[in-house]
Design an enzyme around this catalytic site. Structure first.
Site, PDB file in Angstrom:
ATOM      1  N   GLY A  29      -3.492  -3.947 -10.120  1.00  0.00           N
ATOM      2  CA  GLY A  29      -2.198  -3.359 -10.458  1.00  0.00           C
ATOM      3  C   GLY A  29      -1.365  -4.649 -10.850  1.00  0.00           C
ATOM      4  O   GLY A  29      -0.066  -4.620 -10.396  1.00  0.00           O
ATOM      5  N   ASP A  79      -9.408   2.628 -12.086  1.00  0.00           N
ATOM      6  CA  ASP A  79      -8.514   3.396 -11.369  1.00  0.00           C
ATOM      7  C   ASP A  79      -9.386   3.091  -9.866  1.00  0.00           C
ATOM      8  O   ASP A  79     -10.316   3.658  -9.871  1.00  0.00           O
ATOM      9  CB  ASP A  79      -8.834   4.982 -11.706  1.00  0.00           C
ATOM     10  CG  ASP A  79      -8.183   5.932 -10.530  1.00  0.00           C
ATOM     11  OD1 ASP A  79      -7.680   5.390  -9.654  1.00  0.00           O
ATOM     12  OD2 ASP A  79      -7.843   7.183 -10.830  1.00  0.00           O
ATOM     13  N   ASN A 106      -3.507  -5.353  -4.590  1.00  0.00           N
ATOM     14  CA  ASN A 106      -1.991  -5.123  -4.855  1.00  0.00           C
ATOM     15  C   ASN A 106      -1.787  -3.614  -5.312  1.00  0.00           C
ATOM     16  O   ASN A 106      -1.016  -2.915  -4.825  1.00  0.00           O
ATOM     17  CB  ASN A 106      -1.565  -6.045  -5.970  1.00  0.00           C
ATOM     18  CG  ASN A 106      -0.195  -5.621  -6.200  1.00  0.00           C
ATOM     19  OD1 ASN A 106       0.845  -5.638  -5.394  1.00  0.00           O
ATOM     20  ND2 ASN A 106      -0.001  -5.031  -7.518  1.00  0.00           N
ATOM     21  N   SER A 162       2.295  -3.004   4.121  1.00  0.00           N
ATOM     22  CA  SER A 162       3.516  -2.506   3.941  1.00  0.00           C
ATOM     23  C   SER A 162       4.256  -2.523   5.432  1.00  0.00           C
ATOM     24  O   SER A 162       3.468  -2.475   6.441  1.00  0.00           O
ATOM     25  CB  SER A 162       3.678  -1.230   3.557  1.00  0.00           C
ATOM     26  OG  SER A 162       5.152  -0.703   3.592  1.00  0.00           O
ATOM     27  N   TYR A 175       0.974   7.345   3.438  1.00  0.00           N
ATOM     28  CA  TYR A 175       1.282   5.854   2.910  1.00  0.00           C
ATOM     29  C   TYR A 175       1.298   4.964   4.114  1.00  0.00           C
ATOM     30  O   TYR A 175       0.456   3.994   4.106  1.00  0.00           O
ATOM     31  CB  TYR A 175       2.548   5.754   2.202  1.00  0.00           C
ATOM     32  CG  TYR A 175       2.948   4.523   1.764  1.00  0.00           C
ATOM     33  CD1 TYR A 175       2.341   3.732   0.665  1.00  0.00           C
ATOM     34  CD2 TYR A 175       3.822   3.631   2.499  1.00  0.00           C
ATOM     35  CE1 TYR A 175       2.678   2.581   0.090  1.00  0.00           C
ATOM     36  CE2 TYR A 175       3.962   2.241   2.100  1.00  0.00           C
ATOM     37  CZ  TYR A 175       3.571   1.815   0.950  1.00  0.00           C
ATOM     38  OH  TYR A 175       3.868   0.601   0.209  1.00  0.00           O
ATOM     39  N   LYS A 179      -1.807   2.276   4.909  1.00  0.00           N
ATOM     40  CA  LYS A 179      -1.412   0.675   5.057  1.00  0.00           C
ATOM     41  C   LYS A 179      -1.747   0.135   6.476  1.00  0.00           C
ATOM     42  O   LYS A 179      -2.250  -1.139   6.822  1.00  0.00           O
ATOM     43  CB  LYS A 179       0.216   0.415   4.842  1.00  0.00           C
ATOM     44  CG  LYS A 179       0.559   0.719   3.383  1.00  0.00           C
ATOM     45  CD  LYS A 179      -0.229  -0.283   2.512  1.00  0.00           C
ATOM     46  CE  LYS A 179       0.245  -0.086   0.827  1.00  0.00           C
ATOM     47  NZ  LYS A 179      -0.277  -0.833   0.030  1.00  0.00           N
ATOM     48  N   ILE A 208      10.991  -3.780  -1.808  1.00  0.00           N
ATOM     49  CA  ILE A 208      10.812  -4.754  -2.908  1.00  0.00           C
ATOM     50  C   ILE A 208      11.423  -4.114  -4.326  1.00  0.00           C
ATOM     51  O   ILE A 208      10.964  -3.033  -4.555  1.00  0.00           O
ATOM     52  CB  ILE A 208       9.476  -5.181  -3.094  1.00  0.00           C
ATOM     53  CG1 ILE A 208       8.785  -5.715  -1.747  1.00  0.00           C
ATOM     54  CG2 ILE A 208       9.511  -6.485  -4.204  1.00  0.00           C
ATOM     55  CD1 ILE A 208       9.486  -6.972  -1.018  1.00  0.00           C
TER      56      ILE A 208
HETATM   57  P1  NAP Z   1       4.571  -0.447  -8.845  1.00  0.00           P
HETATM   58  O1  NAP Z   1       5.656  -1.274  -9.476  1.00  0.00           O
HETATM   59  O2  NAP Z   1       4.306   1.056  -8.834  1.00  0.00           O
HETATM   60  O3  NAP Z   1       3.074  -1.051  -9.674  1.00  0.00           O
HETATM   61  C1  NAP Z   1       1.910  -0.303  -9.253  1.00  0.00           C
HETATM   62  C2  NAP Z   1       0.793  -0.907  -9.778  1.00  0.00           C
HETATM   63  O4  NAP Z   1      -0.454  -0.591  -9.450  1.00  0.00           O
HETATM   64  C3  NAP Z   1       0.870  -0.918 -11.313  1.00  0.00           C
HETATM   65  O5  NAP Z   1       0.098  -1.921 -12.066  1.00  0.00           O
HETATM   66  C4  NAP Z   1      -0.115   0.487 -11.572  1.00  0.00           C
HETATM   67  O6  NAP Z   1      -0.679   0.682 -12.854  1.00  0.00           O
HETATM   68  C5  NAP Z   1      -1.228   0.022 -10.659  1.00  0.00           C
HETATM   69  N1  NAP Z   1      -1.785   1.204 -10.050  1.00  0.00           N
HETATM   70  C6  NAP Z   1      -1.209   2.224  -9.256  1.00  0.00           C
HETATM   71  N2  NAP Z   1      -2.396   3.151  -9.054  1.00  0.00           N
HETATM   72  C7  NAP Z   1      -3.444   2.545  -9.446  1.00  0.00           C
HETATM   73  C8  NAP Z   1      -4.934   3.083  -9.151  1.00  0.00           C
HETATM   74  N3  NAP Z   1      -5.169   4.145  -8.730  1.00  0.00           N
HETATM   75  N4  NAP Z   1      -5.943   2.108  -9.812  1.00  0.00           N
HETATM   76  C9  NAP Z   1      -5.277   0.931 -10.359  1.00  0.00           C
HETATM   77  N5  NAP Z   1      -4.098   0.602 -10.327  1.00  0.00           N
HETATM   78  C10 NAP Z   1      -3.226   1.415  -9.678  1.00  0.00           C
HETATM   79  O7  NAP Z   1       4.245  -1.136  -7.467  1.00  0.00           O
HETATM   80  P2  NAP Z   1       4.779  -2.330  -6.697  1.00  0.00           P
HETATM   81  O8  NAP Z   1       6.050  -1.915  -5.891  1.00  0.00           O
HETATM   82  O9  NAP Z   1       4.502  -3.259  -7.333  1.00  0.00           O
HETATM   83  O10 NAP Z   1       3.727  -2.012  -5.283  1.00  0.00           O
HETATM   84  C11 NAP Z   1       2.413  -3.000  -5.328  1.00  0.00           C
HETATM   85  C12 NAP Z   1       2.035  -3.178  -3.683  1.00  0.00           C
HETATM   86  O11 NAP Z   1       2.975  -3.464  -2.980  1.00  0.00           O
HETATM   87  C13 NAP Z   1       1.402  -1.745  -3.325  1.00  0.00           C
HETATM   88  O12 NAP Z   1       0.299  -1.825  -2.600  1.00  0.00           O
HETATM   89  C14 NAP Z   1       2.783  -1.209  -2.625  1.00  0.00           C
HETATM   90  O13 NAP Z   1       2.334  -0.196  -1.422  1.00  0.00           O
HETATM   91  C15 NAP Z   1       3.201  -2.756  -1.775  1.00  0.00           C
HETATM   92  N6  NAP Z   1       4.435  -2.466  -1.397  1.00  0.00           N
HETATM   93  C16 NAP Z   1       5.521  -2.335  -2.243  1.00  0.00           C
HETATM   94  C17 NAP Z   1       6.687  -2.121  -1.608  1.00  0.00           C
HETATM   95  C18 NAP Z   1       7.894  -1.879  -2.925  1.00  0.00           C
HETATM   96  O14 NAP Z   1       9.233  -1.623  -2.026  1.00  0.00           O
HETATM   97  N7  NAP Z   1       7.813  -1.887  -3.871  1.00  0.00           N
HETATM   98  C19 NAP Z   1       7.080  -2.261  -0.517  1.00  0.00           C
HETATM   99  C20 NAP Z   1       5.784  -2.510   0.446  1.00  0.00           C
HETATM  100  C21 NAP Z   1       4.606  -2.608  -0.084  1.00  0.00           C
HETATM  101  P3  NAP Z   1      -0.165   1.325 -14.192  1.00  0.00           P
HETATM  102  O15 NAP Z   1       1.061   0.333 -14.564  1.00  0.00           O
HETATM  103  O16 NAP Z   1      -1.191   1.227 -15.347  1.00  0.00           O
HETATM  104  O17 NAP Z   1       0.454   2.511 -13.440  1.00  0.00           O
END
Ligand code: NAP
Length: 270
Positions: A29, A79, A106, A162, A175, A179, A208
């Site tokens: 990701g 995926d 990630n 998370s 979710y 986690k 984030i």
């Molecule tokens: P994001 O901006 O939505 O980006 C998600 C990334 O994961 C993208 O590169 C997407 O690829 C890829 N992805 C989604 N589903 C996938 C799958 N089935 N197979 C392979 N790749 C996949 O997410 P983010 O906020 O950076 O989050 C990254 C991590 O941090 C996640 O694990 C999330 O749970 C965790 N997190 C985020 C937050 C927050 O508030 N943002 C808080 C706590 C934890 P495409 O671009 O091709 O769709």
């Protein structure tokens, strides 16, 4: 801006080895958000960065093109929720990169599925997709990475969890469960893999500023969410990337099995 951030990072952590020259770092990701920030920081720290994306090839290629051109970066479509795809991806990866130094799990999804309002079919779908991506997908990647790292006799795995694992996710229960499961799995693997000189760490961010959170943060709840932290803001992807790089650095192996909170004191667990 990024260079400055990396310089601060290098200065503050100069007792650790934070130069990743000749190291291969695989980030799932990596096309957006936290994964992209990790890719940028690791490339500033001289790593070869390999990112995966699910559907947005253009964005992934843009990230690769933006990285430090001195190293050998690339992207793969994957995926993570598809076990066969994980296996064939890993074969391709290993053919191209004989050594894996750091795996950052990630990629994740955060889709709403309120128990009060959705059908049983939708409920089933949400649990299947969320656990398949955020938990089983990570377990499957860990399986293949661990085989390679055991043979190498070294490696580092960092899983992005998370705050929701501890605080609860009333509108996204799968979710929160995915986690919490990820935390438990990571700690089990930390014990299992320590004799092979492989460390496993977890980072548990609060909100984030990324695409994943943008709708919630832009909506009515946004202000309340920012106020959950006494810093009156949410986190930045670069802040998560710094902790990931810290975990991946040589000199901090004793942190294996640890779960680091990164939530601006918005949720303090005992
Ligand atoms: P994001 O901006 O939505 O980006 C998600 C990334 O994961 C993208 O590169 C997407 O690829 C890829 N992805 C989604 N589903 C996938 C799958 N089935 N197979 C392979 N790749 C996949 O997410 P983010 O906020 O950076 O989050 C990254 C991590 O941090 C996640 O694990 C999330 O749970 C965790 N997190 C985020 C937050 C927050 O508030 N943002 C808080 C706590 C934890 P495409 O671009 O091709 O769709």
């Amino acid at each position: 801006m990024l260079k400055e951030a990396s310089a601060v990072f290098l200065f503050k952590f100069e007792i650790m080895q934070v130069d990743f020259a000749h190291k291969n770092v695989l980030i799932t990701g990596g096309s957006r958000g936290i994964g992209k920030a990790c890719a940028q920081l690791f490339s500033e720290l001289n790593a070869n960065v390999i990112i995966t994306y699910k559907s947005n090839k253009t964005l992934a290629e843009e990230v690769v093109a933006s990285l430090n051109p001195k190293q050998n970066h690339c992207c793969f479509q994957l995926d993570v929720a598809d076990p066969e795809a994980v296996e064939s991806f890993y074969q391709d990866f290993q053919n191209q990169y004989k050594h894996l130094d750091v795996l950052v799990n990630n990629a994740g999804i955060f889709t709403e599925h309120k128990i009060e309002t959705i059908s049983y079919q939708e409920w089933q779908q949400a649990w299947k997709q969320t656990l398949g991506t955020n938990l089983t997908g990570v377990a499957n990647l860990c399986y293949f990475a661990a085989q390679q790292m055991i043979a190498q006799k070294e490696g580092k795995i960092i899983n992005i969890s998370s705050r929701g694992a501890f605080r609860g996710e009333p509108d996204h229960p799968a979710y929160g469960a995915s986690k919490a499961g990820l935390n438990a799995m990571s700690q089990s693997l930390a014990v299992a893999l320590a004799p092979h000189n492989i460390t496993v760490g977890v980072i548990a961010p609060g909100f984030i500023e990324t695409d994943m959170a943008s709708e919630v943060l832009a909506g009515e709840a946004g202000e309340q969410i920012r106020k959950q932290s006494p810093l009156n803001r949410v986190g930045k992807p670069e802040e998560v990337a710094h902790v990931v790089a810290m975990f991946a650095s040589s000199g901090l192996e004793f942190m294996t099995g640890g779960i680091i909170d990164l939530n601006g004191a918005s949720y303090l667990r005992s």
